[in-house]
Design a protein around this motif. Structure first.
Motif, PDB file in Angstrom:
ATOM      1  N   LEU A  95       6.408  18.540  66.406  1.00 22.66           N
ATOM      2  CA  LEU A  95       6.136  17.117  65.882  1.00 22.66           C
ATOM      3  C   LEU A  95       4.760  17.460  65.333  1.00 22.66           C
ATOM      4  O   LEU A  95       4.620  16.712  64.130  1.00 22.66           O
ATOM      5  N   ALA A  96       3.941  18.032  65.544  1.00 28.74           N
ATOM      6  CA  ALA A  96       2.534  18.552  65.190  1.00 28.74           C
ATOM      7  C   ALA A  96       2.732  18.932  63.730  1.00 28.74           C
ATOM      8  O   ALA A  96       2.061  18.580  62.723  1.00 28.74           O
ATOM      9  N   GLN A  97       3.805  19.983  63.588  1.00 22.37           N
ATOM     10  CA  GLN A  97       3.969  20.524  62.497  1.00 22.37           C
ATOM     11  C   GLN A  97       4.472  19.542  61.355  1.00 22.37           C
ATOM     12  O   GLN A  97       4.103  19.660  60.160  1.00 22.37           O
ATOM     13  N   ASN A  98       5.401  18.805  61.799  1.00 26.04           N
ATOM     14  CA  ASN A  98       5.987  17.862  60.690  1.00 26.04           C
ATOM     15  C   ASN A  98       5.040  16.851  60.480  1.00 26.04           C
ATOM     16  O   ASN A  98       4.839  16.455  59.082  1.00 26.04           O
ATOM     17  N   ARG A  99       3.955  16.427  61.481  1.00 25.98           N
ATOM     18  CA  ARG A  99       2.822  15.592  60.784  1.00 25.98           C
ATOM     19  C   ARG A  99       1.903  16.341  59.869  1.00 25.98           C
ATOM     20  O   ARG A  99       1.518  15.695  58.853  1.00 25.98           O
ATOM     21  N   GLN A 100       1.770  17.291  60.159  1.00 27.27           N
ATOM     22  CA  GLN A 100       0.888  18.296  59.205  1.00 27.27           C
ATOM     23  C   GLN A 100       1.882  18.166  57.739  1.00 27.27           C
ATOM     24  O   GLN A 100       0.919  18.344  56.867  1.00 27.27           O
ATOM     25  N   SER A 101       2.852  18.609  57.820  1.00 25.58           N
ATOM     26  CA  SER A 101       3.649  18.628  56.466  1.00 25.58           C
ATOM     27  C   SER A 101       3.607  17.379  55.843  1.00 25.58           C
ATOM     28  O   SER A 101       3.488  17.422  54.743  1.00 25.58           O
TER      29      SER A 101
END
Length: 164
Positions: A95-101
């Motif tokens: 989820l954190a990676q998706n928000r960063q992307s």
């Protein structure tokens, strides 16, 4: 006088807030929390804490008296806790990676728009510079004016010499 009855169902008045049994949550708040958690999982502090926890668990359950041990060797309960931690950590990290992307995509779009504006500004300035160069090419320079005056003076002197 008769008082007019106010129709509260009309569009002139806002609806009253209704209470719901359904829990409400802010997805951005959860996303921010997951990013903090994912950042914490990637720190040396987390590794030290986790190592201390596992070592304490193993030492206690390995060397404590049998009546005080709560997880005998092969430490099934510890394995369960670590598996639960990993099963929750992985989706939170994703989820954190998706928000960063998503942030990276938005930043990329803003960069692309700024680059397009910069290109347009550069092209405009190049056109203006070219028009100034062509305008300067038509302006009389000091050397050109000096040579024309010198030529005119020579012609006048020649005509005066011919008359005398």
């Amino acid at each position: 006088m008769a008082k007019s009855k106010i129709n509260k169902n009309s569009l002139e008045f806002p609806r009253e807030a209704r209470r719901s049994l359904k829990p409400s949550y802010d997805p951005d708040a959860f996303g921010r929390w997951s990013e903090k958690f994912a950042r914490f999982l990637g720190t040396a502090r987390f590794l030290v804490y986790m190592t201390a926890f596992v070592l304490t668990w193993v030492i206690w359950n390995g060397f404590a008296p049998d009546n005080l041990k709560f997880d005998h060797y092969p430490f099934i309960f510890l394995t369960l806790l670590l598996s639960l931690q990993a099963s929750y950590a992985a989706p939170l990290i994703l989820l954190a990676q998706n928000r960063q992307s998503d942030r990276d995509r938005i930043q990329g779009n803003e960069d692309r728009e700024r680059d397009e504006r910069n290109v347009a500004d550069t092209e405009y300035l190049a056109r203006e510079l070219a028009s100034l160069r062509s305008a300067i090419g038509e302006v009389t320079t000091r050397d050109y004016l000096h040579s024309e005056i010198s030529d005119a003076i020579e012609e006048i002197v020649k005509k005066l010499n011919k008359k005398s």
